[in-house]
Design an enzyme around this catalytic site. Structure first.
Site, short mmCIF file in Angstrom:
data_model
loop_
_atom_site.label_atom_id
_atom_site.label_comp_id
_atom_site.label_asym_id
_atom_site.label_seq_id
_atom_site.Cartn_x
_atom_site.Cartn_y
_atom_site.Cartn_z
N GLU A 44 -5.72 -0.86 2.86
CA GLU A 44 -6.40 -1.68 1.88
C GLU A 44 -7.69 -1.02 1.40
O GLU A 44 -8.18 -0.06 2.00
CB GLU A 44 -6.73 -3.06 2.50
CG GLU A 44 -5.50 -3.87 2.79
CD GLU A 44 -5.79 -5.22 3.38
OE1 GLU A 44 -4.87 -6.05 3.40
OE2 GLU A 44 -6.92 -5.48 3.84
N CYS A 53 0.58 0.20 -0.25
CA CYS A 53 1.53 -0.53 0.60
C CYS A 53 2.19 0.43 1.59
O CYS A 53 2.29 1.64 1.34
CB CYS A 53 2.61 -1.18 -0.26
SG CYS A 53 2.00 -2.46 -1.37
N GLU A 55 5.33 0.70 2.34
CA GLU A 55 6.54 1.29 1.77
C GLU A 55 6.20 2.49 0.89
O GLU A 55 6.85 3.53 0.97
CB GLU A 55 7.32 0.25 0.95
CG GLU A 55 7.76 -0.96 1.74
CD GLU A 55 6.75 -2.10 1.78
OE1 GLU A 55 7.17 -3.24 2.02
OE2 GLU A 55 5.53 -1.85 1.59
#
Length: 133
Positions: A44, A53, A55
């Site tokens: 973040e 993210c 992924e």
């Protein structure tokens, strides 16, 4: 390749996630076409749109590791219920998926859902629309 190895890699990535704002830690592990595992975690940023993210991080690791196809992706989160990839990550997974790509969703150490990318992103916009055939 054992799903336990994928789970171990995703849990390892989740343990390194940087999520001081949401406290929602995510790890992802990809099995590529060469039978190699690549993992990544969410990172973040105080300027929220600049976060990454898990992924997306795992896909970048796959590309750097000379992989080009996602055969299976396992995603584990820290919440108390199963969560699926965001819309942007669904599109990112699709870019490197095959019609048989499996998406495994986990909470902690338990696989709760097994899907295909087409289940997560039906009627998707994909590269077939961009070719003159």
């Amino acid at each position: 390749m054992s799903e336990q190895k994928l789970l171990k890699a995703a849990l390892q990535a989740k343990s390194k996630a940087y999520a001081p704002y949401s406290c929602f830690y995510v790890g992802a592990a990809i099995l590529d076409e060469n039978n190699n595992i690549h993992n990544g975690s969410n990172v973040e940023n105080s300027a929220y749109p600049l976060g990454v993210c898990a992924e997306q991080s795992a896909i970048s690791a796959m590309i750097q590791g000379d992989g080009s196809r996602i055969c299976k992706i396992l995603i584990v989160n820290s919440g108390d219920k199963t969560s699926s990839p965001c819309g942007g990550c669904r599109q990112r997974i699709l870019e490197f998926a095959t019609e048989n790509t499996e998406v495994l969703l986990c909470v902690d150490g338990t696989i709760n859902q097994r899907l295909r990318i087409s289940d997560l992103l039906p009627f998707s916009f994909n590269k077939s629309y961009l070719k003159d055939d």
